[in-house]
Design an enzyme around this catalytic site. Structure first.
Site, PDB file in Angstrom:
ATOM      1  N   TYR A   1       4.044 -19.559  -3.174  1.00  0.00           N
ATOM      2  CA  TYR A   1       4.133 -18.781  -1.920  1.00  0.00           C
ATOM      3  C   TYR A   1       3.820 -19.668  -0.722  1.00  0.00           C
ATOM      4  CZ  TYR A   1       3.159 -14.882   1.327  1.00  0.00           C
ATOM      5  OH  TYR A   1       3.136 -14.006   2.396  1.00  0.00           O
ATOM      6  N   ASP A   2       2.648 -20.335  -0.774  1.00  0.00           N
ATOM      7  CA  ASP A   2       2.188 -21.111   0.393  1.00  0.00           C
ATOM      8  C   ASP A   2       3.163 -22.239   0.736  1.00  0.00           C
ATOM      9  OD1 ASP A   2       0.059 -19.541  -0.360  1.00  0.00           O
ATOM     10  OD2 ASP A   2      -1.434 -21.124  -0.320  1.00  0.00           O
ATOM     11  N   GLU A   3       3.533 -23.006  -0.302  1.00  0.00           N
ATOM     12  CA  GLU A   3       4.427 -24.148  -0.050  1.00  0.00           C
ATOM     13  C   GLU A   3       5.849 -23.665   0.257  1.00  0.00           C
ATOM     14  OE1 GLU A   3       3.194 -26.834   0.656  1.00  0.00           O
ATOM     15  OE2 GLU A   3       1.677 -27.533  -0.750  1.00  0.00           O
TER      16      GLU A   3
ATOM     17  N   VAL B   1      -6.534  -4.043   0.351  1.00  0.00           N
ATOM     18  CA  VAL B   1      -6.704  -2.754   1.034  1.00  0.00           C
ATOM     19  C   VAL B   1      -6.180  -1.618   0.154  1.00  0.00           C
ATOM     20  CG1 VAL B   1      -6.052  -1.368   3.038  1.00  0.00           C
ATOM     21  CG2 VAL B   1      -6.670  -3.768   3.343  1.00  0.00           C
ATOM     22  N   SER B   2      -4.960  -1.781  -0.388  1.00  0.00           N
ATOM     23  CA  SER B   2      -4.403  -0.704  -1.220  1.00  0.00           C
ATOM     24  C   SER B   2      -5.219  -0.544  -2.504  1.00  0.00           C
ATOM     25  CB  SER B   2      -2.927  -0.967  -1.522  1.00  0.00           C
ATOM     26  OG  SER B   2      -2.728  -2.309  -1.892  1.00  0.00           O
ATOM     27  N   ASN B   3      -5.640  -1.642  -3.121  1.00  0.00           N
ATOM     28  CA  ASN B   3      -6.478  -1.528  -4.333  1.00  0.00           C
ATOM     29  C   ASN B   3      -7.733  -0.721  -4.054  1.00  0.00           C
ATOM     30  OD1 ASN B   3      -4.857  -2.987  -6.027  1.00  0.00           O
ATOM     31  ND2 ASN B   3      -6.333  -4.619  -6.432  1.00  0.00           N
TER      32      ASN B   3
ATOM     33  N   GLY C   1     -17.588 -11.387  -3.052  1.00  0.00           N
ATOM     34  CA  GLY C   1     -17.206 -10.548  -1.905  1.00  0.00           C
ATOM     35  C   GLY C   1     -17.593 -11.144  -0.563  1.00  0.00           C
TER      36      GLY C   1
ATOM     37  N   ASP D   1      -8.425 -19.023  -3.996  1.00  0.00           N
ATOM     38  CA  ASP D   1      -8.572 -17.885  -3.074  1.00  0.00           C
ATOM     39  C   ASP D   1      -9.263 -18.387  -1.795  1.00  0.00           C
ATOM     40  OD1 ASP D   1      -8.678 -14.594  -3.796  1.00  0.00           O
ATOM     41  OD2 ASP D   1      -9.865 -15.233  -2.068  1.00  0.00           O
ATOM     42  N   PRO D   2      -8.606 -18.276  -0.625  1.00  0.00           N
ATOM     43  CA  PRO D   2      -9.226 -18.806   0.601  1.00  0.00           C
ATOM     44  C   PRO D   2     -10.573 -18.156   0.898  1.00  0.00           C
ATOM     45  CG  PRO D   2      -6.910 -18.358   0.955  1.00  0.00           C
ATOM     46  CD  PRO D   2      -7.255 -17.772  -0.384  1.00  0.00           C
TER      47      PRO D   2
HETATM   48  P1  NAD Z   1       6.594  -6.423   0.625  1.00  0.00           P
HETATM   49  O1  NAD Z   1       6.476  -7.007  -0.724  1.00  0.00           O
HETATM   50  O2  NAD Z   1       6.298  -4.973   0.789  1.00  0.00           O
HETATM   51  O3  NAD Z   1       8.034  -6.685   1.236  1.00  0.00           O
HETATM   52  C1  NAD Z   1       8.855  -7.765   0.888  1.00  0.00           C
HETATM   53  C2  NAD Z   1      10.266  -7.243   0.717  1.00  0.00           C
HETATM   54  O4  NAD Z   1      11.138  -8.338   0.408  1.00  0.00           O
HETATM   55  C3  NAD Z   1      10.390  -6.231  -0.424  1.00  0.00           C
HETATM   56  O5  NAD Z   1      11.128  -5.111   0.000  1.00  0.00           O
HETATM   57  C4  NAD Z   1      11.147  -7.021  -1.505  1.00  0.00           C
HETATM   58  O6  NAD Z   1      11.883  -6.190  -2.382  1.00  0.00           O
HETATM   59  C5  NAD Z   1      12.005  -7.932  -0.653  1.00  0.00           C
HETATM   60  N1  NAD Z   1      12.467  -9.135  -1.361  1.00  0.00           N
HETATM   61  C6  NAD Z   1      11.718  -9.976  -2.129  1.00  0.00           C
HETATM   62  N2  NAD Z   1      12.490 -10.968  -2.596  1.00  0.00           N
HETATM   63  C7  NAD Z   1      13.752 -10.752  -2.101  1.00  0.00           C
HETATM   64  C8  NAD Z   1      14.988 -11.429  -2.238  1.00  0.00           C
HETATM   65  N3  NAD Z   1      15.107 -12.542  -2.974  1.00  0.00           N
HETATM   66  N4  NAD Z   1      16.063 -10.920  -1.603  1.00  0.00           N
HETATM   67  C9  NAD Z   1      15.973  -9.794  -0.863  1.00  0.00           C
HETATM   68  N5  NAD Z   1      14.833  -9.097  -0.700  1.00  0.00           N
HETATM   69  C10 NAD Z   1      13.731  -9.587  -1.317  1.00  0.00           C
HETATM   70  O7  NAD Z   1       5.636  -7.300   1.584  1.00  0.00           O
HETATM   71  P2  NAD Z   1       5.307  -7.147   3.134  1.00  0.00           P
HETATM   72  O8  NAD Z   1       3.848  -7.078   3.264  1.00  0.00           O
HETATM   73  O9  NAD Z   1       6.149  -6.123   3.772  1.00  0.00           O
HETATM   74  O10 NAD Z   1       5.741  -8.591   3.658  1.00  0.00           O
HETATM   75  C11 NAD Z   1       6.926  -8.814   4.403  1.00  0.00           C
HETATM   76  C12 NAD Z   1       6.988 -10.265   4.847  1.00  0.00           C
HETATM   77  O11 NAD Z   1       5.853 -10.563   5.664  1.00  0.00           O
HETATM   78  C13 NAD Z   1       6.956 -11.259   3.685  1.00  0.00           C
HETATM   79  O12 NAD Z   1       7.826 -12.323   3.980  1.00  0.00           O
HETATM   80  C14 NAD Z   1       5.529 -11.744   3.669  1.00  0.00           C
HETATM   81  O13 NAD Z   1       5.431 -13.042   3.152  1.00  0.00           O
HETATM   82  C15 NAD Z   1       5.171 -11.685   5.138  1.00  0.00           C
HETATM   83  N6  NAD Z   1       3.714 -11.534   5.307  1.00  0.00           N
HETATM   84  C16 NAD Z   1       3.095 -10.342   5.090  1.00  0.00           C
HETATM   85  C17 NAD Z   1       1.720 -10.241   5.232  1.00  0.00           C
HETATM   86  C18 NAD Z   1       0.987  -8.945   5.030  1.00  0.00           C
HETATM   87  O14 NAD Z   1      -0.249  -8.955   5.092  1.00  0.00           O
HETATM   88  N7  NAD Z   1       1.619  -7.817   4.829  1.00  0.00           N
HETATM   89  C19 NAD Z   1       0.979 -11.379   5.580  1.00  0.00           C
HETATM   90  C20 NAD Z   1       1.636 -12.587   5.769  1.00  0.00           C
HETATM   91  C21 NAD Z   1       3.014 -12.651   5.641  1.00  0.00           C
HETATM   92  N1  UDP Z   2      -9.517  -8.932  -3.608  1.00  0.00           N
HETATM   93  C1  UDP Z   2     -10.587  -8.270  -4.214  1.00  0.00           C
HETATM   94  N2  UDP Z   2     -10.307  -7.193  -4.997  1.00  0.00           N
HETATM   95  C2  UDP Z   2      -9.050  -6.718  -5.200  1.00  0.00           C
HETATM   96  C3  UDP Z   2      -7.971  -7.391  -4.562  1.00  0.00           C
HETATM   97  C4  UDP Z   2      -8.247  -8.497  -3.785  1.00  0.00           C
HETATM   98  O1  UDP Z   2     -11.750  -8.648  -4.052  1.00  0.00           O
HETATM   99  O2  UDP Z   2      -8.903  -5.720  -5.919  1.00  0.00           O
HETATM  100  C5  UDP Z   2      -9.823 -10.086  -2.731  1.00  0.00           C
HETATM  101  C6  UDP Z   2      -8.996 -11.335  -3.014  1.00  0.00           C
HETATM  102  O3  UDP Z   2      -9.612 -12.130  -4.019  1.00  0.00           O
HETATM  103  C7  UDP Z   2      -9.016 -12.001  -1.650  1.00  0.00           C
HETATM  104  C8  UDP Z   2      -9.028 -10.830  -0.665  1.00  0.00           C
HETATM  105  O4  UDP Z   2      -9.485  -9.716  -1.415  1.00  0.00           O
HETATM  106  O5  UDP Z   2     -10.193 -12.741  -1.472  1.00  0.00           O
HETATM  107  C9  UDP Z   2      -7.670 -10.518  -0.072  1.00  0.00           C
HETATM  108  O6  UDP Z   2      -6.753 -10.408  -1.129  1.00  0.00           O
HETATM  109  P1  UDP Z   2      -5.227  -9.989  -0.933  1.00  0.00           P
HETATM  110  O7  UDP Z   2      -4.573 -10.127  -2.259  1.00  0.00           O
HETATM  111  O8  UDP Z   2      -5.151  -8.671  -0.253  1.00  0.00           O
HETATM  112  O9  UDP Z   2      -4.631 -11.036   0.102  1.00  0.00           O
HETATM  113  P2  UDP Z   2      -4.756 -12.621   0.331  1.00  0.00           P
HETATM  114  O10 UDP Z   2      -5.709 -13.229  -0.656  1.00  0.00           O
HETATM  115  O11 UDP Z   2      -3.380 -13.125   0.155  1.00  0.00           O
HETATM  116  O12 UDP Z   2      -5.275 -12.731   1.706  1.00  0.00           O
END
Ligand code: NAD
Ligand code: UDP
Length: 316
Positions: A147-149, A190-192, A209, A275-276
């Site tokens: 993801y990151d790279e 958040v959703s978890n 935590g 994990d950052p």
């Molecule tokens: P999400 O997983 O809900 O949405 C991603 C969407 O992309 C999904 O609908 C998925 O089906 C679609 N998708 C995945 N691979 C695909 C492909 N190969 N072709 C077409 N569609 C594809 O996630 P989100 O939170 O809505 O994130 C949207 C964008 O924002 C992503 O690029 C994510 O990296 C970026 N982003 C989100 C957050 C966040 O906190 N929500 C943070 C940083 C970056």
């Molecule tokens: N995390 C947690 N419990 C969970 C899910 C995530 O403690 O059930 C932690 C996770 O290890 C990270 C932070 O919450 O430190 C945010 O995780 P998330 O997956 O939401 O996003 P990201 O790590 O990509 O910022």
């Protein structure tokens, strides 16, 4: 007759994408939503399907796309660690091939293109809060690297298309964003936590935590995207978008339990690798250039998100 602007949203059936499609339609745009439904769902945009300005297309952005639009928001990519690590090769392909295909489309059409980049480009940062000029600290061979790279390479491609083909690019670095329509099994914190609290189950904290994140409500993020897209050609970013209020994960867990009013206990599980430890955006640029800052307190956003998941769980 004035033609409405035609806008492509890749990943439009996902969490952020569906809110963006809705906002653009409200602004009078024609919206083409492209998604392969890997983590997104038709249900997220079902309420838009009757709108004559809205079109939904199943397509994988790792393959070329031939459509006619004026602007492109490139959001396609799974964002949750459990989902992007499920098929890491596909994740990198989505970011990199997806960027190449969407940039190629933008080049042919001379369309503006915005990339949904991420705070993950900073990896596990030594600079805090993170400013856009910080180059980051990413483990290139770890489990988050797909993801990151992938996202870092996508940024490289955006800036090379700018230098080589003079494309009108906008690179937004998104920090943790939450709200209604996150996938219930999304795995993000958040959703978890909300679902666990609503079901009276233990709240799973990874590590002790003490790691931090800064949580932005979805409406603020969408406003940031739209403002960024509206900027002049010379505004390319990268620009950080996020809420500056930083929380430890333990504080978030306690807040969610209090808002839900449940009795869930905290349980501690292993911290996933790489994990950052801390994450907080410096949003000075967003303020200066876009006159944007997050307005919604995380607590208010959490209340709305809890209400959404409560309804969803009732429906079964
Ligand atoms: P999400 O997983 O809900 O949405 C991603 C969407 O992309 C999904 O609908 C998925 O089906 C679609 N998708 C995945 N691979 C695909 C492909 N190969 N072709 C077409 N569609 C594809 O996630 P989100 O939170 O809505 O994130 C949207 C964008 O924002 C992503 O690029 C994510 O990296 C970026 N982003 C989100 C957050 C966040 O906190 N929500 C943070 C940083 C970056
Ligand atoms: N995390 C947690 N419990 C969970 C899910 C995530 O403690 O059930 C932690 C996770 O290890 C990270 C932070 O919450 O430190 C945010 O995780 P998330 O997956 O939401 O996003 P990201 O790590 O990509 O910022």
């Amino acid at each position: 007759m004035i033609q409405s602007k035609r806008v492509l949203v890749t990943g439009g059936a996902g969490f952020l994408g569906s809110h963006l499609c809705e906002r653009l339609l409200n602004d009078g745009c024609e919206v083409l939503c492209v998604d392969n439904f890997f983590t997104g769902r038709r249900g997220n945009v079902a309420h838009l399907l009757d709108n004559p300005l809205f079109e939904l297309m199943r397509h994988d952005v790792t393959f070329p796309l031939f459509v006619e639009v004026d602007e492109i928001y490139n959001l396609a990519c799974p964002a949750s660690p459990i989902h992007y690590q499920h098929d890491p090769v596909q994740t990198t392909k989505t970011s990199v091939h997806g960027a190449i295909n969407m940039l190629g489309l933008a080049k042919r059409l001379r369309a503006k293109i915005l990339q949904a980049s991420t705070s993950e480009v900073y990896g596990d940062p030594e600079v805090h809060p993170q400013t856009e000029d910080y180059w980051g600290r990413v483990n290139p061979i770890g489990i988050r690297a797909c993801y990151d790279e992938g996202k870092r390479c996508a940024e490289t491609l955006f800036f090379d298309y700018r230098r080589q083909h003079n494309l009108n690019i906008k690179v937004a670095r998104i920090f943790n964003t939450f709200g209604p329509r996150m996938h219930p099994n999304d795995g993000r914190v958040v959703s978890n936590f909300i679902i666990q609290a609503l079901q009276g189950e233990p709240i799973t904290i990874y590590g002790d935590g003490s790691q931090t994140r800064s949580f932005c409500y979805v409406d603020d993020m969408i406003e940031g995207f739209v403002r960024f897209m509206a900027t002049d050609d010379d505004v390319t970013g990268p620009i950080n978008l996020g809420n500056v209020n930083e929380w430890t994960i333990k504080e978030l867990a306690e807040e969610v339990i209090e808002l839900v009013g449940g009795k869930s206990k905290l349980i501690f599980k292993d911290l996933p690798s790489d994990d950052p430890k801390q994450r907080q955006p410096d949003t000075t640029k967003a303020k200066e250039i876009l006159d944007w800052s997050a307005q919604c307190e995380a607590r208010d956003g959490l209340k709305k998100t809890i209400a959404y998941f409560e309804e969803l769980l009732k429906k079964g």
